[in-house]
Design an enzyme around this catalytic site. Sequence first.
Site, PDB file in Angstrom:
ATOM      1  CG  ASN A  64      -3.096   9.786 -10.015  1.00 17.76           C
ATOM      2  OD1 ASN A  64      -3.607  10.834 -10.404  1.00 17.76           O
ATOM      3  ND2 ASN A  64      -3.557   9.120  -8.971  1.00 17.76           N
TER       4      ASN A  64
ATOM      5  CB  CYS B 111       3.187   7.930 -10.301  1.00 12.01           C
ATOM      6  SG  CYS B 111       3.117   6.692  -8.992  1.00 12.01           S
TER       7      CYS B 111
ATOM      8  CD  GLU C 107       5.278  11.454  -9.142  1.00  6.34           C
ATOM      9  OE1 GLU C 107       4.074  11.315  -9.452  1.00  6.34           O
ATOM     10  OE2 GLU C 107       5.678  11.454  -7.965  1.00  6.34           O
TER      11      GLU C 107
HETATM   12  N1  THU Z   1       0.817   8.502  -6.909  1.00  8.06           N
HETATM   13  C1  THU Z   1       1.401   9.351  -7.804  1.00  8.06           C
HETATM   14  O1  THU Z   1       0.816   9.681  -8.849  1.00  8.06           O
HETATM   15  N2  THU Z   1       2.646   9.813  -7.524  1.00  8.06           N
HETATM   16  C2  THU Z   1       3.370   9.431  -6.428  1.00  8.06           C
HETATM   17  O2  THU Z   1       4.581   9.616  -6.383  1.00  8.06           O
HETATM   18  C3  THU Z   1       2.670   8.812  -5.305  1.00  8.06           C
HETATM   19  C4  THU Z   1       1.451   8.037  -5.700  1.00  8.06           C
HETATM   20  C5  THU Z   1      -0.514   7.989  -7.221  1.00  8.06           C
HETATM   21  C6  THU Z   1      -0.517   6.531  -7.581  1.00  8.06           C
HETATM   22  C7  THU Z   1      -1.940   6.147  -7.232  1.00  8.06           C
HETATM   23  O3  THU Z   1      -2.770   6.422  -8.358  1.00  8.06           O
HETATM   24  C8  THU Z   1      -2.325   7.096  -6.110  1.00  8.06           C
HETATM   25  O4  THU Z   1      -1.356   8.131  -6.115  1.00  8.06           O
HETATM   26  C9  THU Z   1      -2.349   6.441  -4.748  1.00  8.06           C
HETATM   27  O5  THU Z   1      -1.143   5.789  -4.489  1.00  8.06           O
END
Ligand code: THU
Length: 135
Positions: free
Chosen positions: A42, A53, A55
């Site tokens: 992320n 994010c 993924e």
């Molecule tokens: N986040 C992800 O990387 N994947 C997800 O599916 C859920 C949220 C990250 C986005 C942000 O940088 C942090 O988690 C908090 O939301």
Amino acid sequence: MEDRELLNLAFEAMKNSYAPYSNFHVGACVLCKDGKYFYGANIENASYGATNCGERSAVFAAYSNGYRKGDIEKLAIVSDGHRIAWPCGICRQVLTELLDLDTPILLATKDKEDKILVRDLMPAIFGPEDLEDGI
Ligand code: THU
């Protein structure tokens, strides 16, 4: 590649997370059928909505290198909290279009694991075929 090995690669990817705002770190790894793999993490932004994010970063990396859904075997997503980080709504929209629906997704934290298929992420998917009547 064993599931455990792929999860370990996702934990490696998590080290590249840039999350100064949430301090919530996510790592991901796409494994391709030819054995190549792509990291994602992320990547946050001061304009919060511009955050990507983990993924999505991993799947975009695979696509950016010419791989497509038929080339992808599985995806691992890990985070550093105690609760498993299930893909957010935007990621579900992206994953259901860019991965085959029967692709396994491995999820883990340091003390928990789960496994689902892409098709379990979202019912009644809006996808490319829904645009056919639009033009
Ligand atoms: N986040 C992800 O990387 N994947 C997800 O599916 C859920 C949220 C990250 C986005 C942000 O940088 C942090 O988690 C908090 O939301």
